[in-house]
Design a protein around this motif. Sequence first.
Motif, PDB file in Angstrom:
ATOM      1  N   ALA A  62       0.831  -1.198   0.000  1.00  0.00           N
ATOM      2  CA  ALA A  62       0.000   0.000   0.000  1.00  0.00           C
ATOM      3  C   ALA A  62       0.866   1.250   0.000  1.00  0.00           C
ATOM      4  O   ALA A  62       0.600   2.206  -0.732  1.00  0.00           O
ATOM      5  N   TYR A  72      -8.292  -4.236   7.164  1.00  0.00           N
ATOM      6  CA  TYR A  72      -8.311  -5.318   6.176  1.00  0.00           C
ATOM      7  C   TYR A  72      -8.719  -6.620   6.835  1.00  0.00           C
ATOM      8  O   TYR A  72      -8.648  -6.780   8.057  1.00  0.00           O
ATOM      9  N   TYR A 104     -16.526  -1.282   4.731  1.00  0.00           N
ATOM     10  CA  TYR A 104     -15.487  -0.844   3.802  1.00  0.00           C
ATOM     11  C   TYR A 104     -16.101  -0.068   2.636  1.00  0.00           C
ATOM     12  O   TYR A 104     -15.587   0.982   2.231  1.00  0.00           O
ATOM     13  N   GLU A 111     -11.493   3.441  -0.575  1.00  0.00           N
ATOM     14  CA  GLU A 111     -11.919   2.471  -1.576  1.00  0.00           C
ATOM     15  C   GLU A 111     -11.565   1.069  -1.117  1.00  0.00           C
ATOM     16  O   GLU A 111     -10.717   0.891  -0.241  1.00  0.00           O
ATOM     17  N   LYS A 113     -10.062  -2.619  -1.923  1.00  0.00           N
ATOM     18  CA  LYS A 113      -9.150  -3.309  -2.830  1.00  0.00           C
ATOM     19  C   LYS A 113      -8.971  -4.749  -2.370  1.00  0.00           C
ATOM     20  O   LYS A 113      -9.108  -5.053  -1.179  1.00  0.00           O
ATOM     21  N   PHE A 115      -6.363  -8.241  -2.662  1.00  0.00           N
ATOM     22  CA  PHE A 115      -4.979  -8.617  -2.939  1.00  0.00           C
ATOM     23  C   PHE A 115      -4.792 -10.121  -2.775  1.00  0.00           C
ATOM     24  O   PHE A 115      -5.424 -10.748  -1.925  1.00  0.00           O
ATOM     25  N   GLU A 125      -2.337  -7.072  -6.639  1.00  0.00           N
ATOM     26  CA  GLU A 125      -3.700  -6.543  -6.548  1.00  0.00           C
ATOM     27  C   GLU A 125      -4.609  -7.305  -7.519  1.00  0.00           C
ATOM     28  O   GLU A 125      -4.219  -7.574  -8.665  1.00  0.00           O
ATOM     29  N   ALA A 127      -8.265  -7.497  -9.494  1.00  0.00           N
ATOM     30  CA  ALA A 127      -9.410  -6.692  -9.934  1.00  0.00           C
ATOM     31  C   ALA A 127     -10.667  -7.172  -9.220  1.00  0.00           C
ATOM     32  O   ALA A 127     -10.864  -8.376  -9.010  1.00  0.00           O
ATOM     33  N   GLU A 130     -17.406  -4.185  -7.195  1.00  0.00           N
ATOM     34  CA  GLU A 130     -17.977  -3.757  -5.923  1.00  0.00           C
ATOM     35  C   GLU A 130     -19.467  -3.476  -6.078  1.00  0.00           C
ATOM     36  O   GLU A 130     -19.883  -2.735  -6.963  1.00  0.00           O
ATOM     37  N   SER A 149      -9.736  -1.903   3.133  1.00  0.00           N
ATOM     38  CA  SER A 149     -10.232  -0.543   2.953  1.00  0.00           C
ATOM     39  C   SER A 149      -9.015   0.362   2.976  1.00  0.00           C
ATOM     40  O   SER A 149      -8.256   0.378   3.952  1.00  0.00           O
TER      41      SER A 149
END
Length: 289
Positions: A62, A72, A104, A111, A113, A115, A125, A127, A130, A149
């Motif tokens: 990050a 997280y 989150y 945002e 994400k 991983f 990361e 894709a 959401e 988050s």
Amino acid sequence: QKEECECEKEVENNLIQTLGETTVELTSAKEAFEAEKTYALQVNELEEETAAMVATAIKDAARTANLEVLDYQAFDITLTADEEDAQPKTEVEVKFTGAKIEEYIATEDAEVKAFYVDAEGNVEEIALTEGENEVVITTDHFSTYVVASVKNAEPVVLTTEADGTTITLSGPVSAFAEGKTYEITAAKVEEEEELEVIEEALEEVAEEQEKVVESYQAFDIKIIEKDETGAVTNENFQPLNETPVQVMFSGNEVAESVENEETETNVIHVDTETGETTDMAATATEEND
């Protein structure tokens, strides 16, 4: 204590398991699983050593992306076929739902994400899609996954003053090492030999541009790095990975130069050992910085 449960294969390859407040649901086309085999999904908490490794890896990843991790969840996701470890034959969809996921998604200025973290701590990361109360990823490999988050990290800002000029350096957190503190120092160059090199270099630049040097200020600017105890670890720190940082000069002399319509203000880096110059592409602001 590690939480664990299993869910047997259902119609259309749909497997569900809940860990804590979060439900993990796998769905796929039939060809993702081998026929005549019974599949189960396991979602476990990470072992203590792995959890520590993942925590560091996610924070570092990050930071490299100039992000701050607000919170997280980490999941050890495995798939078994007839009680043996397995991987799907094609990509499958994995959906995360629950109170934490909704939190989150609802967090302002942040945002979500996802991983993938391998056994060596490498972070990739993934894709995601959401929804109002869900996060969905696709994968063909199960291991450690993290849903986090995150928000943009505040830049590092360092300020000092020299000879009536305020010098402010700002840069992304990725330019600086984790766990270190930084200071910026600046001193007006007064060493005669260095001034000779600077003046000669500036004259060469001006001649190439068919201009003349009206006046200049020369500063020796350094970034000092310190460890957690305050001890200096680097007296001439350079931004990591050659990450660009911004340096702003302000003060009466700078303002006068900027306001003078008959002159042009430039910032030039001069290597006082070699005389090499680099035009730093200065931009004047409304505040005459």
